[in-house]
Design an enzyme around this catalytic site. Structure first.
Site, PDB file in Angstrom:
ATOM      1  N   TYR B  28       9.166   6.713  -7.458  1.00 11.81           N
ATOM      2  CA  TYR B  28       9.096   8.127  -7.064  1.00 11.81           C
ATOM      3  C   TYR B  28      10.325   8.393  -5.992  1.00 11.81           C
ATOM      4  CZ  TYR B  28       6.273  12.105  -5.022  1.00 11.81           C
ATOM      5  OH  TYR B  28       5.961  13.178  -4.331  1.00 11.81           O
ATOM      6  N   TYR B 182      -5.642   8.938  -6.614  1.00  6.55           N
ATOM      7  CA  TYR B 182      -4.750   8.507  -5.570  1.00  6.55           C
ATOM      8  C   TYR B 182      -5.050   8.912  -4.253  1.00  6.55           C
ATOM      9  CZ  TYR B 182      -0.461   7.414  -2.974  1.00  6.55           C
ATOM     10  OH  TYR B 182       0.311   7.001  -2.219  1.00  6.55           O
ATOM     11  N   HIS B 183      -4.649  10.268  -4.151  1.00  6.45           N
ATOM     12  CA  HIS B 183      -4.808  10.818  -3.034  1.00  6.45           C
ATOM     13  C   HIS B 183      -5.883  10.808  -2.154  1.00  6.45           C
ATOM     14  CE1 HIS B 183      -1.847  12.471  -5.886  1.00  6.45           C
ATOM     15  NE2 HIS B 183      -0.950  12.670  -4.743  1.00  6.45           N
ATOM     16  N   LYS B 547      -1.484  21.411  13.448  1.00  3.87           N
ATOM     17  CA  LYS B 547      -0.769  21.026  12.446  1.00  3.87           C
ATOM     18  C   LYS B 547       0.150  21.943  11.807  1.00  3.87           C
ATOM     19  CE  LYS B 547      -0.692  17.982   9.492  1.00  3.87           C
ATOM     20  NZ  LYS B 547       0.041  16.935   9.838  1.00  3.87           N
ATOM     21  N   ASP B 551       3.577  20.598   6.279  1.00  2.00           N
ATOM     22  CA  ASP B 551       3.181  19.008   6.492  1.00  2.00           C
ATOM     23  C   ASP B 551       1.593  19.045   6.149  1.00  2.00           C
ATOM     24  OD1 ASP B 551       2.715  16.386   6.597  1.00  2.00           O
ATOM     25  OD2 ASP B 551       2.707  16.459   8.753  1.00  2.00           O
ATOM     26  N   HIS B 553      -0.296  16.053   5.503  1.00  2.00           N
ATOM     27  CA  HIS B 553      -0.926  15.066   6.175  1.00  2.00           C
ATOM     28  C   HIS B 553      -1.842  15.152   7.267  1.00  2.00           C
ATOM     29  CE1 HIS B 553       2.714  13.141   4.561  1.00  2.00           C
ATOM     30  NE2 HIS B 553       1.847  12.310   4.104  1.00  2.00           N
TER      31      HIS B 553
HETATM   32  C1  B12 Z   1      -2.093   8.665   3.623  1.00  2.33           C
HETATM   33  C2  B12 Z   1      -0.658   9.300   3.382  1.00  2.33           C
HETATM   34  C3  B12 Z   1      -0.546  10.563   2.563  1.00  2.33           C
HETATM   35  C4  B12 Z   1      -1.849  11.067   2.013  1.00  2.33           C
HETATM   36  C5  B12 Z   1      -2.299  12.062   3.027  1.00  2.33           C
HETATM   37  C6  B12 Z   1      -3.796  12.282   2.927  1.00  2.33           C
HETATM   38  C7  B12 Z   1      -4.144  13.143   3.985  1.00  2.33           C
HETATM   39  N1  B12 Z   1      -5.142  14.257   3.847  1.00  2.33           N
HETATM   40  O1  B12 Z   1      -3.753  12.824   5.131  1.00  2.33           O
HETATM   41  C8  B12 Z   1      -1.391  11.572   0.635  1.00  2.33           C
HETATM   42  C9  B12 Z   1      -1.421  10.801  -0.319  1.00  2.33           C
HETATM   43  C10 B12 Z   1      -1.863  13.091   0.219  1.00  2.33           C
HETATM   44  C11 B12 Z   1       0.300  11.827   1.119  1.00  2.33           C
HETATM   45  C12 B12 Z   1       1.203  12.855   0.494  1.00  2.33           C
HETATM   46  C13 B12 Z   1       2.426  12.722   0.685  1.00  2.33           C
HETATM   47  N2  B12 Z   1       3.096  11.918   1.888  1.00  2.33           N
HETATM   48 CO1  B12 Z   1       2.325  10.717   2.718  1.00  2.33          CO
HETATM   49  N3  B12 Z   1       1.746   9.178   3.900  1.00  2.33           N
HETATM   50  C14 B12 Z   1       0.471   8.619   3.919  1.00  2.33           C
HETATM   51  C15 B12 Z   1       0.543   7.221   4.542  1.00  2.33           C
HETATM   52  C16 B12 Z   1       0.596   6.125   3.749  1.00  2.33           C
HETATM   53  C17 B12 Z   1      -0.341   7.247   5.753  1.00  2.33           C
HETATM   54  C18 B12 Z   1      -0.666   8.273   6.609  1.00  2.33           C
HETATM   55  C19 B12 Z   1      -2.029   8.381   7.304  1.00  2.33           C
HETATM   56  O2  B12 Z   1      -2.811   9.111   6.920  1.00  2.33           O
HETATM   57  N4  B12 Z   1      -2.451   7.440   8.286  1.00  2.33           N
HETATM   58  C20 B12 Z   1      -3.738   7.368   8.835  1.00  2.33           C
HETATM   59  C21 B12 Z   1      -3.801   8.138   9.936  1.00  2.33           C
HETATM   60  C22 B12 Z   1      -4.956   8.009  10.613  1.00  2.33           C
HETATM   61  O3  B12 Z   1      -2.663   7.705  10.915  1.00  2.33           O
HETATM   62  P1  B12 Z   1      -1.717   8.792  11.471  1.00  2.33           P
HETATM   63  O4  B12 Z   1      -1.525  10.111  10.853  1.00  2.33           O
HETATM   64  O5  B12 Z   1      -0.345   8.098  11.739  1.00  2.33           O
HETATM   65  O6  B12 Z   1      -2.184   8.908  12.754  1.00  2.33           O
HETATM   66  C23 B12 Z   1      -2.456   7.931  13.908  1.00  2.33           C
HETATM   67  C24 B12 Z   1      -1.266   8.201  14.957  1.00  2.33           C
HETATM   68  O7  B12 Z   1      -0.040   8.332  14.355  1.00  2.33           O
HETATM   69  C25 B12 Z   1      -1.786   9.021  15.927  1.00  2.33           C
HETATM   70  N5  B12 Z   1      -1.684  10.415  15.806  1.00  2.33           N
HETATM   71  C26 B12 Z   1      -1.309  10.979  14.639  1.00  2.33           C
HETATM   72  N6  B12 Z   1      -1.268  12.391  15.024  1.00  2.33           N
HETATM   73  C27 B12 Z   1      -1.813  12.570  16.018  1.00  2.33           C
HETATM   74  C28 B12 Z   1      -2.148  13.857  16.969  1.00  2.33           C
HETATM   75  C29 B12 Z   1      -2.296  13.562  18.204  1.00  2.33           C
HETATM   76  C30 B12 Z   1      -2.727  14.796  18.994  1.00  2.33           C
HETATM   77  C31 B12 Z   1      -2.392  12.253  18.714  1.00  2.33           C
HETATM   78  C32 B12 Z   1      -3.153  12.315  20.216  1.00  2.33           C
HETATM   79  C33 B12 Z   1      -2.328  11.253  18.122  1.00  2.33           C
HETATM   80  C34 B12 Z   1      -1.994  11.329  16.759  1.00  2.33           C
HETATM   81  O8  B12 Z   1      -3.180   8.681  16.037  1.00  2.33           O
HETATM   82  C35 B12 Z   1      -3.508   8.454  14.785  1.00  2.33           C
HETATM   83  C36 B12 Z   1      -4.663   7.196  14.863  1.00  2.33           C
HETATM   84  O9  B12 Z   1      -3.856   5.867  15.070  1.00  2.33           O
HETATM   85  C37 B12 Z   1       1.887   7.434   5.190  1.00  2.33           C
HETATM   86  C38 B12 Z   1       2.601   6.255   5.581  1.00  2.33           C
HETATM   87  C39 B12 Z   1       2.084   5.363   6.433  1.00  2.33           C
HETATM   88  N7  B12 Z   1       1.547   4.190   6.134  1.00  2.33           N
HETATM   89  O10 B12 Z   1       1.824   5.832   7.551  1.00  2.33           O
HETATM   90  C40 B12 Z   1       2.799   8.366   4.281  1.00  2.33           C
HETATM   91  C41 B12 Z   1       4.115   9.202   4.669  1.00  2.33           C
HETATM   92  C42 B12 Z   1       3.365   9.846   5.906  1.00  2.33           C
HETATM   93  N8  B12 Z   1       4.016  10.168   3.512  1.00  2.33           N
HETATM   94  C43 B12 Z   1       5.019  10.793   3.102  1.00  2.33           C
HETATM   95  C44 B12 Z   1       5.508  11.764   2.058  1.00  2.33           C
HETATM   96  C45 B12 Z   1       6.808  11.794   2.077  1.00  2.33           C
HETATM   97  C46 B12 Z   1       4.408  12.375   1.517  1.00  2.33           C
HETATM   98  C47 B12 Z   1       4.966  13.436   0.701  1.00  2.33           C
HETATM   99  C48 B12 Z   1       5.550  14.543   1.202  1.00  2.33           C
HETATM  100  C49 B12 Z   1       5.381  12.869  -0.648  1.00  2.33           C
HETATM  101  C50 B12 Z   1       5.977  14.055  -1.638  1.00  2.33           C
HETATM  102  N9  B12 Z   1       7.174  14.323  -1.580  1.00  2.33           N
HETATM  103  O11 B12 Z   1       5.145  14.866  -2.119  1.00  2.33           O
HETATM  104  C51 B12 Z   1       3.397  13.903   0.052  1.00  2.33           C
HETATM  105  C52 B12 Z   1       2.905  15.329   0.598  1.00  2.33           C
HETATM  106  C53 B12 Z   1       1.950  15.516   1.420  1.00  2.33           C
HETATM  107  C54 B12 Z   1       1.860  16.797   2.266  1.00  2.33           C
HETATM  108  N10 B12 Z   1       1.549  17.828   1.399  1.00  2.33           N
HETATM  109  O12 B12 Z   1       2.590  17.315   3.164  1.00  2.33           O
HETATM  110  C55 B12 Z   1       6.157   9.862   4.076  1.00  2.33           C
HETATM  111  C56 B12 Z   1       6.701  10.645   5.362  1.00  2.33           C
HETATM  112  C57 B12 Z   1       8.296  10.683   5.294  1.00  2.33           C
HETATM  113  C58 B12 Z   1       9.078  10.738   6.475  1.00  2.33           C
HETATM  114  N11 B12 Z   1       8.239  11.334   7.629  1.00  2.33           N
HETATM  115  O13 B12 Z   1      10.081  10.912   6.530  1.00  2.33           O
HETATM  116  C59 B12 Z   1       5.538   8.586   4.580  1.00  2.33           C
HETATM  117  C60 B12 Z   1       5.813   8.220   5.948  1.00  2.33           C
HETATM  118  C61 B12 Z   1       5.383   7.476   3.422  1.00  2.33           C
HETATM  119  C62 B12 Z   1       6.899   7.236   3.229  1.00  2.33           C
HETATM  120  N12 B12 Z   1       7.396   6.234   3.855  1.00  2.33           N
HETATM  121  O14 B12 Z   1       7.619   7.778   2.519  1.00  2.33           O
HETATM  122  N13 B12 Z   1       0.468  11.030   2.057  1.00  2.33           N
END
Ligand code: B12
Ligand SMILES: Nc1nc2c(ncn2[C@@H]2O[C@H](COP(=O)(O)OP(=O)(O)O)[C@@H](O)[C@H]2O)c(=O)[nH]1
Ligand SMILES: [Mg+2]
Lengths: 334, 673
Positions: B28, B182-183, B547, B551, B553
């Site tokens: 991808y 997948y998603h 949000k 984005d 996510h």
């Molecule tokens: C799940 C995921 C998706 C899912 C999202 C589902 C959803 N409804 O959320 C799907 C499959 C849809 C998706 C799609 C895409 N994704 Co994505 N995704 C991920 C993934 C694997 C995990 C993110 C996640 O949900 N983690 C679980 C949650 C609970 O954790 P979190 O968000 O990090 O939040 C925690 C902390 O960060 C913090 N936190 C977060 N927000 C906040 C806010 C506050 C106020 C506080 C206090 C704390 C806090 O607390 C949370 C609890 O621990 C990451 C990589 C990774 N492993 O992190 C890539 C990632 C974020 N995705 C990425 C990309 C590129 C995409 C796409 C844009 C790809 C594309 N070109 O089409 C698409 C489009 C999405 C869009 N519309 O924007 C990239 C972003 C790259 C970058 N930042 O440079 C990542 C990093 C993967 C990568 N290495 O390429 N994705």
């Protein structure tokens, strides 16, 4: 950090100009639940009423009830857009109430999701409030916030939690209540059984996305209403109205908005504010002091009010103060 | 050659022993601008990759041209920006599209991208009926999990059906949509939810196609045969093996029973895969390589239910977009599995296993129950609108979060064996992180300006007028869109025309009414802090979880919102794709104590700047503390803090109650200080 007197005057000045943050802070002051909050509320209400006499032509308060998911928020959003568009000076405040968690006490306030309102537009103000485990479907401080908002806006629209008894409570807050239902969902029959059909001033059957569905629903609602013929018609039959809307397809919104404009312009449409204040003061007393409190209120505060020269309290806060004084006097004697 | 055939061997039609061909290897990819992405594709093809998988940037996915102010922070960040046919010509320069199998991850603007592809072929003189590939175009999962929807669900369904109708008649090897589970898994779905909701989506599309009545019986069978899937595979790979077998069996049953498809070839469950990324960790990121291999097994071990195409994430998934070397390392996993092991020499190795059979039928039974439930409430569109499916996903995600925080679900290096030597991989000079060249956006903007300058404005206007008319009149929109493409209409213009007709839609967030099952010491401790606060200030602490930007996510924001309520906050959360201005306005109107922003798309620097600018304009800067969470590379911390961000949370902060406790401290400090 308590807000000082001249701060309050400044806040009220800015809030009167519909500046969002000052108004929001004013609401928070009114919502606050601390020993000094009453005095501060008193001060706020006094400044407000000095600014413009409290009369029946203040904002129209519209209560919107109905089961979660019926489309209350979506409908309010559409109606607001139409109202704002019809009249460039029209101002609206929306107060949306959501349930608090039994477990943690916290709440998710998500009604904004459905709002498609202009951004940074002073004529529309949106605020969420938690029900704070109040069974009535409106929060304990809702009344106070409504008192504030109706002095500042042409329309105050309250969206209730929308379950159980909220219809009864919301009637005590508003000039006009709308019950939002879904078509053919059997709600009608349910409401009839619960006796809730007595409450709303108008019915809205939302999600009538297609004409056929609207007709069918109208039919069904009318026949349901006939069943309660007696109960309904003895009360202001002329005002009992039914609207068929689709927030999604923007159907029937103009009619509903026109209905509200008509009510707004009709001074006779305001409910008796004193009676509402009395209801809410009693409600608060009952919550804090139970039936004993009510007795004290009836025997020691109400007579005060009737004898003209005994320093009657006409304002809500003053009566509240008189009641507290009476209670304190009794308690100190114990 | 022996006479007697062996059960454990594969034989070809002539009876000679044979072995299977491997699946399509995909990577991808796409970023920066069309030139950089074109170079990347050609490099990957040279490395042995056998298909193209195109990542587009968020403005392109959400229907905005690069020069739209909303697009600025996002140009080329997570994919390649496409503004017009001129961009497509550069993107596919020297790539023979008639020989490619091209998969385009595009949804809200899928019809537009397909129109560009067809227009490119026609301008190059390529026979369009030769084109093969896929537009993802599954809008139901966009509302549920991925977030690049534009129009209301009914109108989205119409566009999808338009594309099926057009494709079947003109580009028979094109998969007009690709049903995605997948998603859903990335958004928290259990295997049963993945099976059920993906199949509900397929049923919803097929029902809509049937309702249009645009195909003969024969054509409808072929159309069913064009439905393909995009599936996830998690770390519990035995269960995933069973899930894939269940998918195949259920699809065969549904197409036969519900749609009467006679030819078994059209009932095959054809699917591509990207393996799970949600479980890949920021902690000890090198361990992710092993997770990826294990996840690959779930979709390759069964011959009966093997994927047709596979793309893998990289070891540094939770840190940033992959660099070319990271992608190469992941591609090597596939090559080793396909060419070094004996995997492809055997018939199905699970046939006859009672254990597998029992697990498969268990999954099927549960999934069918769920499917019937959704169909009874009115089908996929209704279950999007009423929030049923979204709430189910958020509930599963919060259960997962609670299991991680309590340690009930072990994740090595995260909540167990978290001490260890530092990985040399992150000691690279770039920290193992991919950085998009910030200057490259200008090339995209220049190219767009050039296109606007050179095109015939009258033709553009006429094409857009036709598009609008056809949209109102219920005409299939493919022809009008292809005409737009050739007239150099831009992505933003095409979308705006249809926004004007259909309007825009925001789906339910799924967070309301969620209960979190989490009892721990940290819950008690944070609630104590909340109680003290209420006693002192006379109200419950209020937080807005925002949000901003494009984005999509939402997981993190949803979990933070649900957790904050569990801790005792009053929480304002109103979904994704809001502007910084809208978030500030909500914070002011609600008079919150703190603004929590969640950003994972890499545009945090620009968007946080917009947020503070608006707070400034409203005279509220420094009065309301701002915190940030998501995927934020460490080198960006100093800049963000200098702007005023009080604290940055990352995936390493996985106990949400500890997060809440820190938030209480920040609020207190700001109120008292
Ligand atoms: C799940 C995921 C998706 C899912 C999202 C589902 C959803 N409804 O959320 C799907 C499959 C849809 C998706 C799609 C895409 N994704 Co994505 N995704 C991920 C993934 C694997 C995990 C993110 C996640 O949900 N983690 C679980 C949650 C609970 O954790 P979190 O968000 O990090 O939040 C925690 C902390 O960060 C913090 N936190 C977060 N927000 C906040 C806010 C506050 C106020 C506080 C206090 C704390 C806090 O607390 C949370 C609890 O621990 C990451 C990589 C990774 N492993 O992190 C890539 C990632 C974020 N995705 C990425 C990309 C590129 C995409 C796409 C844009 C790809 C594309 N070109 O089409 C698409 C489009 C999405 C869009 N519309 O924007 C990239 C972003 C790259 C970058 N930042 O440079 C990542 C990093 C993967 C990568 N290495 O390429 N994705
Ligand atoms: N089909 C249809 N759906 C609607 C209509 N109005 C609201 N909805 C949907 O019903 C759901 C609940 O709406 P919401 O306004 O949040 O309802 P509330 O809980 O009563 O405030 C949302 O998914 C809306 O999109 C309508 O007129 N027609
Ligand atoms: Mg609502």
């Amino acid at each position: 950090m308590a807000t000082q007197g001249n701060d309050i005057a400044a806040l009220i000045g800015q809030a009167s100009a519909h500046q969002k943050w000052p108004l929001a802070r004013l609401i928070s002051l009114v919502e606050r639940n601390l020993p000094d909050a009453r005095e501060q509320r008193d001060q706020i209400m006094q400044v407000l009423s000095a600014r413009e006499p409290l009369d029946d032509c203040n904002g129209l308060v519209v209560g919107v009830t109905g089961t979660p998911g019926a489309g209350k928020s979506s409908l309010i959003s559409e109606v607001c857009q139409v109202l704002l568009g019809r009249d460039s000076s029209c101002t609206i405040a929306v107060l949306a109430i959501d349930p608090s968690s039994e477990d943690s006490g916290g709440a998710l306030l998500g009604d904004r999701t459905r709002m498609q309102l202009p951004v940074n537009e002073p004529r529309i103000f949106f605020r969420s409030q938690a029900s704070a485990r109040d069974l009535g479907g409106v929060g304990p401080q809702t009344f106070q916030v409504v008192r504030l908002l109706r002095q500042l806006f042409d329309y105050v629209i309250i969206e209730t939690v929308g379950i159980g008894q909220s219809e009864v409570e919301v009637r005590q807050l508003s000039d006009h209540t709308l019950l939002v239902m879904q078509p053919l969902a059997g709600d009608q029959v349910q409401f009839l059984k619960a006796g809730i059909m007595e409450i709303p001033d108008a019915f809205v059957v939302n999600k009538c996305d297609e004409e056929a569905l609207a007709q069918k629903s109208l039919h069904m609602l009318q026949s349901s209403l006939k069943l309660t013929h007696l109960a309904l018609d003895q009360r202001k039959p002329a005002r009992r109205l039914v609207f068929m809307t689709s927030a999604m397809r923007k159907r029937g919104i103009d009619e509903l908005a026109a209905h509200l404009v008509g009510l707004h312009n009709d001074t006779g449409s305001r409910r008796d504010r004193k009676a509402q204040e009395d209801y809410h003061l009693r409600k608060w007393i009952r919550q804090e002091y139970g039936r004993y409190g009510i007795r004290v209120y009836e025997q020691r505060v109400l007579p005060l009010r009737q004898s003209d020269n005994a320093g009657i309290a006409s304002s809500y806060e003053a009566r509240e103060a008189q009641f507290i004084q009476a209670m304190e006097a009794l308690i100190s004697r114990l | 050659m022996s006479d007697k055939k062996k059960t454990h061997r594969l034989y070809d039609k002539t009876g000679d022993p044979t072995q299977d061909r491997p699946w399509i290897f995909r990577t991808y990819a796409g970023h920066t601008n069309v030139r950089a992405s074109n170079a990347l594709y050609r490099e990957n093809l040279a490395k042995g990759q056998t298909g193209l998988s195109i990542a587009l940037d968020l403005p392109t996915q959400c229907g905005y041209s690069s020069d739209d102010p909303i697009a600025r922070p996002e140009i080329g960040k997570v994919g390649v920006p496409i503004n017009s046919l001129d961009d497509f010509a550069v993107l596919f320069d020297q790539i023979p599209i008639e020989q490619m199998n091209t998969s385009i991850t595009i949804n809200g603007t899928a019809m537009w991208l397909l129109s560009l592809y067809v227009a490119l072929a026609e301008e190059r003189g390529v026979d369009v009926s030769k084109l093969s590939g896929t537009t993802q175009n599954d809008l139901i999962k966009e509302y549920l999990a991925r977030g690049t929807y534009i129009f209301p669900p009914e109108d989205s369904m119409r566009l999808i059906v338009d594309m099926y109708e057009y494709s079947l008649h003109h580009i028979p090897f094109w998969n007009a949509s690709n049903i995605c589970s997948y998603h859903l898994q990335e958004a928290g779905a259990t295997p049963v939810q993945e099976l059920a909701f993906a199949l509900v989506t397929a049923i919803t599309i097929l029902d809509a196609i049937k309702a249009r009545n645009c195909f003969s019986e024969d054509e409808f069978e072929r159309c069913v045969g064009r439905i393909s899937f995009f599936v996830n595979a998690g770390i519990r790979f035995v269960e995933e093996v069973c899930k894939m077998r269940a998918f195949c069996e259920m699809w065969d049953e549904i197409t036969q029973e519900r749609y009467g498809v006679k030819d078994p070839k059209y009932r095959l469950f054809r699917y591509g895969v990207q393996v799970n990324s949600l479980g890949l960790t920021a902690e000890q990121p090198e361990n992710n390589a092993w997770r990826i291999i294990l996840e690959t097994l779930g979709v390759t071990l069964s011959r009966k239910a093997r994927c047709r195409a596979l793309q893998l994430p990289a070891w540094n998934e939770a840190l940033s977009l992959p660099r070319p070397w990271d992608q190469q390392w992941s591609l090597r996993i596939q090559q080793i599995l396909a060419y070094e092991t004996d995997l492809l020499e055997y018939p199905d190795i699970f046939d006859g296993s009672h254990v597998i059979e029992s697990k498969v039928s268990d999954l099927k039974a549960q999934a069918y129950t769920e499917i019937h439930k959704v169909l009874e409430m009115g089908g996929g569109v209704e279950a999007v609108r009423n929030g049923y499916m979204k709430s189910a996903l958020v509930a599963s995600q919060s259960e997962r979060m609670a299991r991680l925080a309590s340690g009930e679900q072990i994740v090595v290096g995260k909540n167990k064996w978290s001490e260890g030597l530092e990985s040399p991989l992150v000691r690279d000079s770039d920290g193992g992180i991919f950085m998009v060249d910030a200057g490259a956006a200008q090339q995209t903007l220049d190219a767009l300006a050039e296109t606007r300058r050179k095109r015939d404005p009258a033709a553009v206007e006429a094409c857009l007028a036709r598009l609008t008319n056809d949209a109102r009149g219920g005409v299939n929109l493919m022809e009008a869109s292809i005409a737009c493409a050739k007239a150099r209409v831009t992505t933003g213009e095409w979308s705006a025309a249809l926004r004007g007709v259909f309007g825009e839609y925001r789906p339910p967030t799924g967070v309301e009414g969620q209960r979190m099952e989490m009892v721990s010491e940290s819950v008690g401790a944070v609630r104590q802090k909340v109680d003290n606060f209420i006693r002192r200030f006379g109200y419950r602490p209020r937080i807005v979880v925002g949000k901003p930007g494009l984005d999509g996510h939402s997981n993190g924001a949803e979990m933070i919102a649900v957790a904050a309520r569990h801790a005792g906050f009053d929480v304002i959360y109103f979904g994704i794709r809001l502007s910084a201005v809208e978030i500030v306005q909500s914070a002011l109107e609600e008079n919150v104590d703190i603004i929590g922003v969640s950003l994972l798309s890499g545009s945090h620097n620009e968007i946080i700047a917009q947020l503070f600018e608006e707070l400034d304009r409203q005279g509220a800067r420094d009065a309301i503390p701002v915190i940030l969470g998501g995927i934020i590379p460490e080198p960006d911390y100093p800049g963000l803090k200098a702007q005023g961000v009080k604290r940055i949370f990352t995936p390493k902060d996985f106990d949400p109650m500890l997060v809440m406790s820190e938030i209480m401290d920040i609020i207190l400090a700001s109120k008292v200080g």
